[in-house]
Design an enzyme around this catalytic site. Sequence first.
Site, PDB file in Angstrom:
ATOM      1  CG  ASP A 202      -2.255   1.317   1.377  1.00  0.00           C
ATOM      2  OD1 ASP A 202      -2.449   0.944   0.934  1.00  0.00           O
ATOM      3  OD2 ASP A 202      -2.013   2.023   2.430  1.00  0.00           O
ATOM      4  CD  GLU A 266      -2.082   2.693  -3.499  1.00  0.00           C
ATOM      5  OE1 GLU A 266      -2.883   3.139  -3.816  1.00  0.00           O
ATOM      6  OE2 GLU A 266      -1.781   2.533  -2.709  1.00  0.00           O
TER       7      GLU A 266
HETATM    8  C1  GLC Z   1      -4.208   3.137  -0.565  1.00  0.00           C
HETATM    9  C2  GLC Z   1      -5.600   2.025  -0.479  1.00  0.00           C
HETATM   10  C3  GLC Z   1      -6.368   2.802   0.100  1.00  0.00           C
HETATM   11  C4  GLC Z   1      -6.379   3.197   1.435  1.00  0.00           C
HETATM   12  C5  GLC Z   1      -4.937   3.893   1.390  1.00  0.00           C
HETATM   13  C6  GLC Z   1      -4.473   4.134   2.819  1.00  0.00           C
HETATM   14  O1  GLC Z   1      -4.652   4.310  -1.794  1.00  0.00           O
HETATM   15  O2  GLC Z   1      -5.218   1.611  -2.066  1.00  0.00           O
HETATM   16  O3  GLC Z   1      -7.754   2.151  -0.055  1.00  0.00           O
HETATM   17  O4  GLC Z   1      -7.148   3.751   1.517  1.00  0.00           O
HETATM   18  O5  GLC Z   1      -3.962   3.407   0.802  1.00  0.00           O
HETATM   19  O6  GLC Z   1      -4.236   3.169   3.509  1.00  0.00           O
END
Ligand code: GLC
Length: 537
Positions: A202, A266
């Site tokens: 994440d 991500e």
């Molecule tokens: C990322 C996740 C999202 C979450 C955020 C905080 O962007 O995909 O769903 O709210 O991180 O962890």
Amino acid sequence: MTSEYLWWQDGTVYQIYPRSFQDSNGDGVGDLNGIRQRLDYLQGLGVDAIWLSPIYPSPMYDFGYDISDYVDIDPVFGTLAEFDQLVAEAHARGIRVVLDMVFNHTSHLHPWFLDSRSGRDNARRDWYLWRDPGPDGGPPNNWESTFGGKGWEYDAGTGQYYYHQFLKEQPDLNWRNPEVRAKLMEVLRFWLDRGVDGFRFDVVMSFFKDELYRDNPPALTGPTALLRAFDRQQHLYDRDRPEMTDVLAEMRALIDEVPGRAAVGEVDDLDMALRFVGPDRLHLAFNFDFLLTRWLPRLFMEAIQRYDGKLPAEAWPSYVLGNHDRDRLATRFGAGPFSDARAKVAAALLLTQRGTPFIYYGDELGMVNTPLSRDEILDPPGKLYWPLYQGRDPVRTPMQWSADAYAGFSANSPWLRVHPDYANRNVAAHEADPASVLNAYKALLAMRRSSPALRRGTTRFLVKRPVEGLAYLREAPEQTLLVALNFFGWAVDLRLDGPLPANHWKLRYSTASTDVPRIMGNRMRLQPFEAVILEPV
Ligand code: GLC
């Protein structure tokens, strides 16, 4: 590049939002046993791996992306023993299991943070990002929260601010602290030892912030700049810092101790992807360009070419058409009578690219956003920005399995309302209809799996300035395939850059016809919303 079949490179990853996939105990929230009961479905669909959004103990302020214990399962989802059983049964079907790891922040109720905020001299004080107030007594600098408001929260008990990139219930960890880093590596090892095949990291670009806590400069424009102060800044200092390189290498070495495991990060854009993927970094980084692309063939072609052009040869691309944070693809590309036809073309687009496809649960049914009223919204950014932005609940509603009550998801009222179209849009109905979106996914996934050209072939576009549709060759040493996609609801003559031999192709797949498209010189006729795959005879 090896030609051995690698799940994370040749295969397809299916994202499960566990709260909404299958409820096995009637509490209205999906769980691990529910996922286990649906493994046959996933095997039949033909995916290679499942990525589970967070399943760890959490007070659920951000529905699991706020973790209060990294090495256990939240009781709403099940137990560690049930997790082990899920992994074993998934593996028995050739399905890998990828866990979501949220290492940028913890929950504010994680024992580490409770310690950290308990006093300035607590041994864990430095595990999070604490700063004295600015000269005016306000926040230490101008960093904003992604979810709205300032990125700093004042703690009256200790007279300092802590930084949170997301909710104030999600304090950011201090990755410069060696104990934090060591602890999080132990977490990875804990799950790897339990047999998981990889991780989705994440917001991996955010672990490190500027050591000097400099202010971000203003941004002149931003797509949502009117709504969020976060978008009125250039994020030079609150993310994507050079210190990350070394952490990526450490994580990679750990994951690669056993061959066949992989991690995807991500990140925000292609330039970041370039810094996060590679032999000493992550195996994959998400490519979100398809999430941001309007339904115009030229834009998709340019997105693909951008990736192909920039990613170094040793880095492998990925493609994402949907996830738990963005509008459903069928909604983005236009809900209404043609949304299924478009969803099938989108599936063909996704599953014929050189790059690992990520499928979001329910997209294989052409699920659209669920309309929710203000009082049904649970997602914090949705509550804050309603009605300008409804948050992410509309894309997180229960999977639609059947025409039974609650779409077969649960015996009782689910945590989010089921989309009212479930009586017709469900797995059982789609399985019975040869022309369904689900059957398109199954056919395309089966073809991708058996086709060296679709998995690894290079891409050569045949229409230089596409208007109505795309045509491209996927070329591997063993095989060549031609893919052509009509993005619109009328028949078109695609004008190819050079002539293709007529009567030289056999039909491998079409969403709209049982015949090879008519090819005359440099024109190829496609039926409305036709996605076609041809192979030379
Ligand atoms: C990322 C996740 C999202 C979450 C955020 C905080 O962007 O995909 O769903 O709210 O991180 O962890």
